[in-house]
Write an enzyme that holds these catalytic residues in place. Sequence first.
Site, PDB file in Angstrom:
ATOM      1  CB  ILE A 151      -0.931   0.001   1.271  1.00  0.00           C
ATOM      2  CG1 ILE A 151      -2.220   0.892   0.963  1.00  0.00           C
ATOM      3  CG2 ILE A 151      -0.400   0.285   2.678  1.00  0.00           C
ATOM      4  CD1 ILE A 151      -2.969   0.818  -0.262  1.00  0.00           C
ATOM      5  CB  SER A 176      10.890  -0.365   4.721  1.00  0.00           C
ATOM      6  OG  SER A 176       9.985  -1.247   4.650  1.00  0.00           O
ATOM      7  NE  ARG A 177      10.709  -6.025   8.835  1.00  0.00           N
ATOM      8  CZ  ARG A 177       9.694  -6.814   9.264  1.00  0.00           C
ATOM      9  NH1 ARG A 177      10.049  -7.615  10.197  1.00  0.00           N
ATOM     10  NH2 ARG A 177       9.174  -7.357   8.296  1.00  0.00           N
ATOM     11  CE  LYS A 202      -8.293  -1.624   5.768  1.00  0.00           C
ATOM     12  NZ  LYS A 202      -7.958  -2.726   4.877  1.00  0.00           N
ATOM     13  CG  ASP A 251      -7.068  -6.086   5.195  1.00  0.00           C
ATOM     14  OD1 ASP A 251      -6.518  -5.525   5.929  1.00  0.00           O
ATOM     15  OD2 ASP A 251      -7.041  -5.823   3.732  1.00  0.00           O
TER      16      ASP A 251
HETATM   17  P1  NAP Z   1       2.398  -5.680   3.245  1.00  0.00           P
HETATM   18  O1  NAP Z   1       2.966  -5.157   1.755  1.00  0.00           O
HETATM   19  O2  NAP Z   1       2.373  -7.108   3.751  1.00  0.00           O
HETATM   20  O3  NAP Z   1       3.068  -5.021   4.533  1.00  0.00           O
HETATM   21  C1  NAP Z   1       3.606  -3.753   4.613  1.00  0.00           C
HETATM   22  C2  NAP Z   1       5.090  -3.605   4.980  1.00  0.00           C
HETATM   23  O4  NAP Z   1       4.863  -3.668   6.355  1.00  0.00           O
HETATM   24  C3  NAP Z   1       5.794  -4.726   4.611  1.00  0.00           C
HETATM   25  O5  NAP Z   1       6.599  -4.453   3.432  1.00  0.00           O
HETATM   26  C4  NAP Z   1       7.118  -4.918   5.549  1.00  0.00           C
HETATM   27  O6  NAP Z   1       7.745  -3.946   5.383  1.00  0.00           O
HETATM   28  C5  NAP Z   1       6.371  -4.208   6.976  1.00  0.00           C
HETATM   29  N1  NAP Z   1       5.994  -5.268   7.789  1.00  0.00           N
HETATM   30  C6  NAP Z   1       5.121  -6.438   7.609  1.00  0.00           C
HETATM   31  N2  NAP Z   1       5.362  -7.065   8.871  1.00  0.00           N
HETATM   32  C7  NAP Z   1       5.778  -6.340   9.826  1.00  0.00           C
HETATM   33  C8  NAP Z   1       6.177  -6.874  11.107  1.00  0.00           C
HETATM   34  N3  NAP Z   1       5.785  -7.982  11.752  1.00  0.00           N
HETATM   35  N4  NAP Z   1       6.841  -5.870  11.702  1.00  0.00           N
HETATM   36  C9  NAP Z   1       7.468  -4.815  11.103  1.00  0.00           C
HETATM   37  N5  NAP Z   1       7.017  -4.342   9.794  1.00  0.00           N
HETATM   38  C10 NAP Z   1       6.650  -5.124   9.099  1.00  0.00           C
HETATM   39  O7  NAP Z   1       0.972  -4.918   3.677  1.00  0.00           O
HETATM   40  P2  NAP Z   1      -0.029  -3.929   2.699  1.00  0.00           P
HETATM   41  O8  NAP Z   1      -0.826  -4.612   1.863  1.00  0.00           O
HETATM   42  O9  NAP Z   1       0.848  -2.709   2.394  1.00  0.00           O
HETATM   43  O10 NAP Z   1      -0.963  -3.366   4.014  1.00  0.00           O
HETATM   44  C11 NAP Z   1      -0.390  -2.755   4.958  1.00  0.00           C
HETATM   45  C12 NAP Z   1      -1.768  -2.005   5.892  1.00  0.00           C
HETATM   46  O11 NAP Z   1      -2.325  -1.246   4.724  1.00  0.00           O
HETATM   47  C13 NAP Z   1      -2.872  -3.341   6.287  1.00  0.00           C
HETATM   48  O12 NAP Z   1      -3.248  -2.599   7.329  1.00  0.00           O
HETATM   49  C14 NAP Z   1      -3.775  -2.932   5.210  1.00  0.00           C
HETATM   50  O13 NAP Z   1      -5.010  -3.306   5.661  1.00  0.00           O
HETATM   51  C15 NAP Z   1      -3.868  -1.577   4.714  1.00  0.00           C
HETATM   52  N6  NAP Z   1      -4.195  -1.386   3.320  1.00  0.00           N
HETATM   53  C16 NAP Z   1      -3.682  -2.358   2.620  1.00  0.00           C
HETATM   54  C17 NAP Z   1      -4.323  -2.300   1.137  1.00  0.00           C
HETATM   55  C18 NAP Z   1      -3.941  -2.924  -0.205  1.00  0.00           C
HETATM   56  O14 NAP Z   1      -4.552  -2.989  -1.096  1.00  0.00           O
HETATM   57  N7  NAP Z   1      -2.862  -4.185   0.063  1.00  0.00           N
HETATM   58  C19 NAP Z   1      -5.165  -1.089   0.786  1.00  0.00           C
HETATM   59  C20 NAP Z   1      -5.348  -0.202   1.798  1.00  0.00           C
HETATM   60  C21 NAP Z   1      -5.016  -0.644   3.188  1.00  0.00           C
HETATM   61  P3  NAP Z   1       9.757  -4.517   5.682  1.00  0.00           P
HETATM   62  O15 NAP Z   1       9.649  -5.894   5.542  1.00  0.00           O
HETATM   63  O16 NAP Z   1      10.386  -3.481   4.740  1.00  0.00           O
HETATM   64  O17 NAP Z   1       9.866  -3.792   7.106  1.00  0.00           O
END
Ligand code: NAP
Length: 307
Positions: free
Chosen positions: A11, A33-34, A87, A165
């Site tokens: 996101i 970010s890691r 969110k 979600d």
């Molecule tokens: P994601 O790509 O799986 O995770 C985002 C980043 O968070 C990862 O690249 C990772 O970065 C970091 N991360 C993951 N697990 C972690 C942990 N245990 N500790 C610390 N850092 C961690 O997820 P996403 O889809 O972007 O979603 C993130 C949030 O945005 C969620 O709450 C989701 O509901 C919301 N969201 C998502 C979307 C969508 O379309 N995907 C849309 C709207 C809102 P590093 O490994 O580089 O640290």
Amino acid sequence: MKIALVGIGKIAVDQHIPAINDSPDWELAATVSRHGSVDGVDAFTDLGDMLDARPDIRVVSLCLPPVPRFAYAMQALAAGRHVMLEKPPGATLAECHALTAKAQADGLSLYATWHSRQADMVAAAKEWLTDKRLTRLHVTWKEDVRRWHPGQDWIWEPGGLGVFDPGINALSIVTDILPHPIHVTGATLKVPENRQTPIAVNLEFHHPQGAQVTADFDWRQEGDQIWMIEAETEAGTLTLTDGGATLKINGERSGTAAPLGGEYPRLYAQMAQLIADGGIDMDLRPMTLVADAYTLGRRETVAPFHD
Ligand code: NAP
């Protein structure tokens, strides 16, 4: 204002970075970010290191999954930074209350964003419903989890919310556009036998004027994706489709899109305004409905899910 973005994943790349870059209010000054980074932007792998090294950055936007979010948010607040939360704003309601108390005590801004509320026609839908008597409302939120969350294991773990979600996006719209509060009276949670969170959910709600309010969320939808809210009133039927981007009244296109193009540009404009006003915006109603669905929900085990 300089801002740091934490959790450079799906996101952040799809929405946050373009919205910040296009905004007159914000400068992306650092990432934490890691694994991820942004070309030309100061990159950190540890939040504490960024907070120490960059006292000039007063605002932190967290794009992590919900479970790790609380620790990051509390650390940023404790370091005197304003915080913007993807969110859902936490993994539990108690975490969110603790963040609110900390922000209040320290005079910091804190924003629980609900991006779907910023979809083009949500404000127009809310305005139309203001003086209408609701008789029935049904949410259909059906999408293909393989298409939208490929390889995201956290959504299947405790605190990951499963189909809530995306479903919480629908609930964020419903709680915004309805003039009266609703609460959950029944839920069925369909959980794959190899997972911790539901792949499909049916919800029933109490409405103070007796309207029939229900929702179906399903992550097993192939083909056309459906993000629709239908509201029947004594003055006609409102239909919001495409996640809030399209509005019809009695089958006819209606309404004018909210200003600023896109959900995330509107969120970042609101964050800038919140800081200017010294405000906190932590509307936890969508999350309360999800928590209550877990509390009341009947759990059914369904076929295992493999990515
Ligand atoms: P994601 O790509 O799986 O995770 C985002 C980043 O968070 C990862 O690249 C990772 O970065 C970091 N991360 C993951 N697990 C972690 C942990 N245990 N500790 C610390 N850092 C961690 O997820 P996403 O889809 O972007 O979603 C993130 C949030 O945005 C969620 O709450 C989701 O509901 C919301 N969201 C998502 C979307 C969508 O379309 N995907 C849309 C709207 C809102 P590093 O490994 O580089 O640290």
